[in-house]
Structure formats: structure tokens, C-alpha cells
Design a protein around this motif. Sequence first.
Motif, PDB file in Angstrom:
ATOM      1  N   PRO A   9       0.806  -1.230   0.000  1.00 53.97           N
ATOM      2  CA  PRO A   9       0.000   0.000   0.000  1.00 53.97           C
ATOM      3  C   PRO A   9       0.832   1.269   0.000  1.00 53.97           C
ATOM      4  O   PRO A   9       0.391   2.294  -0.529  1.00 53.97           O
ATOM      5  CB  PRO A   9      -0.827  -0.130   1.286  1.00 53.97           C
ATOM      6  CG  PRO A   9      -0.138  -1.144   2.123  1.00 53.97           C
ATOM      7  CD  PRO A   9       0.562  -2.069   1.180  1.00 53.97           C
ATOM      8  N   GLU A  10       2.052   1.193   0.578  1.00 54.28           N
ATOM      9  CA  GLU A  10       2.891   2.399   0.592  1.00 54.28           C
ATOM     10  C   GLU A  10       3.232   2.834  -0.830  1.00 54.28           C
ATOM     11  O   GLU A  10       3.265   4.031  -1.136  1.00 54.28           O
ATOM     12  CB  GLU A  10       4.187   2.156   1.370  1.00 54.28           C
ATOM     13  CG  GLU A  10       3.975   1.897   2.849  1.00 54.28           C
ATOM     14  CD  GLU A  10       3.844   0.412   3.168  1.00 54.28           C
ATOM     15  OE1 GLU A  10       3.479  -0.358   2.251  1.00 54.28           O
ATOM     16  OE2 GLU A  10       4.087   0.027   4.310  1.00 54.28           O
ATOM     17  N   THR A  33      -4.532   2.068  10.677  1.00 55.68           N
ATOM     18  CA  THR A  33      -3.580   3.100  11.120  1.00 55.68           C
ATOM     19  C   THR A  33      -3.969   3.679  12.481  1.00 55.68           C
ATOM     20  O   THR A  33      -3.159   4.332  13.124  1.00 55.68           O
ATOM     21  CB  THR A  33      -3.485   4.264  10.107  1.00 55.68           C
ATOM     22  OG1 THR A  33      -4.721   4.964  10.084  1.00 55.68           O
ATOM     23  CG2 THR A  33      -3.114   3.785   8.723  1.00 55.68           C
ATOM     24  N   LEU A 124      -3.887  13.978   8.840  1.00 56.93           N
ATOM     25  CA  LEU A 124      -2.739  13.676   7.983  1.00 56.93           C
ATOM     26  C   LEU A 124      -1.813  12.694   8.689  1.00 56.93           C
ATOM     27  O   LEU A 124      -1.597  12.771   9.894  1.00 56.93           O
ATOM     28  CB  LEU A 124      -1.971  14.956   7.659  1.00 56.93           C
ATOM     29  CG  LEU A 124      -2.606  15.846   6.586  1.00 56.93           C
ATOM     30  CD1 LEU A 124      -1.934  17.212   6.573  1.00 56.93           C
ATOM     31  CD2 LEU A 124      -2.512  15.200   5.214  1.00 56.93           C
ATOM     32  N   LEU A 125      -1.284  11.763   7.898  1.00 54.53           N
ATOM     33  CA  LEU A 125      -0.435  10.729   8.469  1.00 54.53           C
ATOM     34  C   LEU A 125       0.705  10.438   7.495  1.00 54.53           C
ATOM     35  O   LEU A 125       0.515  10.463   6.277  1.00 54.53           O
ATOM     36  CB  LEU A 125      -1.287   9.465   8.674  1.00 54.53           C
ATOM     37  CG  LEU A 125      -0.625   8.292   9.376  1.00 54.53           C
ATOM     38  CD1 LEU A 125      -0.307   8.644  10.833  1.00 54.53           C
ATOM     39  CD2 LEU A 125      -1.547   7.091   9.335  1.00 54.53           C
ATOM     40  N   SER A 126       1.872  10.157   8.051  1.00 54.56           N
ATOM     41  CA  SER A 126       2.998   9.753   7.211  1.00 54.56           C
ATOM     42  C   SER A 126       2.971   8.242   7.053  1.00 54.56           C
ATOM     43  O   SER A 126       3.063   7.517   8.040  1.00 54.56           O
ATOM     44  CB  SER A 126       4.323  10.167   7.856  1.00 54.56           C
ATOM     45  OG  SER A 126       4.382  11.574   7.958  1.00 54.56           O
ATOM     46  N   VAL A 127       2.805   7.798   5.831  1.00 52.96           N
ATOM     47  CA  VAL A 127       2.799   6.360   5.548  1.00 52.96           C
ATOM     48  C   VAL A 127       3.852   6.085   4.490  1.00 52.96           C
ATOM     49  O   VAL A 127       3.727   6.537   3.351  1.00 52.96           O
ATOM     50  CB  VAL A 127       1.416   5.878   5.056  1.00 52.96           C
ATOM     51  CG1 VAL A 127       1.443   4.371   4.804  1.00 52.96           C
ATOM     52  CG2 VAL A 127       0.327   6.210   6.065  1.00 52.96           C
ATOM     53  N   ARG A 131       2.805  11.764   2.860  1.00 51.67           N
ATOM     54  CA  ARG A 131       1.832  12.384   3.774  1.00 51.67           C
ATOM     55  C   ARG A 131       0.454  12.208   3.160  1.00 51.67           C
ATOM     56  O   ARG A 131       0.156  12.768   2.103  1.00 51.67           O
ATOM     57  CB  ARG A 131       2.145  13.874   3.935  1.00 51.67           C
ATOM     58  CG  ARG A 131       3.469  14.128   4.622  1.00 51.67           C
ATOM     59  CD  ARG A 131       3.362  14.081   6.125  1.00 51.67           C
ATOM     60  NE  ARG A 131       2.657  15.240   6.663  1.00 51.67           N
ATOM     61  CZ  ARG A 131       2.328  15.379   7.944  1.00 51.67           C
ATOM     62  NH1 ARG A 131       2.600  14.420   8.791  1.00 51.67           N
ATOM     63  NH2 ARG A 131       1.724  16.470   8.366  1.00 51.67           N
TER      64      ARG A 131
END
Lengths: 171, 119
Positions: A9-10, A33, A124-127, A131
Motif C-alpha cells: 500500500p505504501e 492506522t 494527515l499521516l505519514s505512511v 503524507r
Amino acid sequence: MVAPAHFNPEEILATLIRHGVKFVVIGAYAAVTQGWPELTTDIDITPSRDVRNLQRLAEALLEMDAKALTSEGEIDESWPIDDQHLRLQETTFLTTRFGDVDIVINPAAAEGYPDLVRASESFLLSVGGARVRVAKLERVIASKRISDRPKDRDALPRLEALLRHIRKSQK
Amino acid sequence: MYYTNEMRAGDLIYLARARAGMTQAELGERSGVAQNAVSRIERGQIDPGFATVVALVRACGFELQTSFATHDSSYARDVRRRLALSPRERLDVAVDLAQATQRAALAGAGASRSSERTA
């Protein structure tokens, strides 16, 4: 029958970001998450419906060799990956070389991207270095309540328990 | 527990009777349905009406609860796609999913929820 690709997914998210696609991650991946301890086999996103954004989404999907899937799990070669088709379908099931992606224009319990992108609905999330905006657990739960499929009914008690625990721990 | 639409009426009656610890004869006597008919229903030789199913389940000491859920064919799609793989490939896919899920969970756990959520 097309076999599922290795799920990364990344890479899916990074490709979307690289193409400048505006979207919100929804569904089980969004829940994971936030602490939902269960596996998910695909990533669901709600994109902005503006024409330019859907064009960018189509370009990103083509770069990932996206193909539409039928409900039987077969590749539907007749379904072109372009902005017009993405706009016309409420939900598009796709397989890419990084795994499966569901494009959901109007998720249950939300008025599409403009609704989800608000700070009260997502964060917002860092994956994997990207971002990305992710739907809050409350929104995932509301959506599952309305969808009301057997798998939603199965998941809801655990999602609600997780939300109660999060709220309690934040007090 | 809920039962899927793969279940036949006879299966439902058998499960209810087994849970109640009753014999077919006892169920027949309590419900007014002949023991022979109970036997044939359980074996799928008779497809009983809904009212009969409700009555037999009640005679076992249970209430039959029914409800609607939105139809979802995604299970069938996912199952078919996995059956197309070898056992080794299925394991590889499962490991992939587990690792991707773990990474997503770690990303969420690693984020400062307060600052991320207001971004």
C-alpha cells in the motif's frame, strides 16, 4: 481469474502522491492506522471529483498497471482507466501491481471528498514517506454502519470497542 | 452466532434440536410435527414452510431471529482469487498482508495524534 498482487500500500499511496492526486484513505486500511488489529486486503480511497484530479488519478493508476475487476474477480478489459469512467462509477474495484485499490467516490455516511477532507473528519499521516489524509475512525464506523454488509456487522463491535478505548485514553 | 444463506431449513432444525438435546421423536411430540417428517426435513427431503421452521425452532426452546444485510459479493471474489494460487503463494500473500498491515499500524502508532490530526 487474476491472482492478487503482492500488497504494497505504501507504493500505491506514494504513486498517488507523486501524481498530485487529492484523496482520502478510507475503510479498513484507515482503521488499521488507528489501531484496528486486523488484516486488510486492499486500500480504499475517496478522490476529489474535479476533472483535473481524476485525470491525475487515472495517470497514477495507469502507471501502476491498474485493471478493473469484475465482482467475480476477473479483469474487465473493457473498462478503460480514464477520468470519465472514474467519475461515473460510484465504486471502482481495481487491481494494480502493488495490490488492490477500491475507488469510492461517495462513501457511505459522507458526502464525498469535500466532506472527508475536513479536519473534523480526517487527519494527515505519514505512511511510507508519503503524507496522506486518512479518514478518522468515527467516520469509518459510520460508513460501516450504513453499508451493513455481513463483514461490516462482524467488524463493528471491535471497531466500536477500539473507539471507546481511544476516547478513554485521550481523556 | 448467525447463519448464512448457505444453510438449509433442515440444517437449522437439526442444529436447534441438537442444542436442545432432543431426539426427533421428542421434537415431533412437542411440535406436533410427525417424527418421520422431522427426519425428512433434517435430511433435506422436505422443504418446510417458514411457519413450520419457526414452530420447530420454538419447540426446541429457541426463537428464530431473521434480519437483512446488504448483499456483498466481495467474499466470493476474494476466495476465487486465492483459490487460483498455490498453497505457497497463498502463504506469501498472507505474509504480505500481515506485513503491510503492521507497517500501517506502526505508522499510525508512531504519529503524534494531536499534531497529526490538526494538520
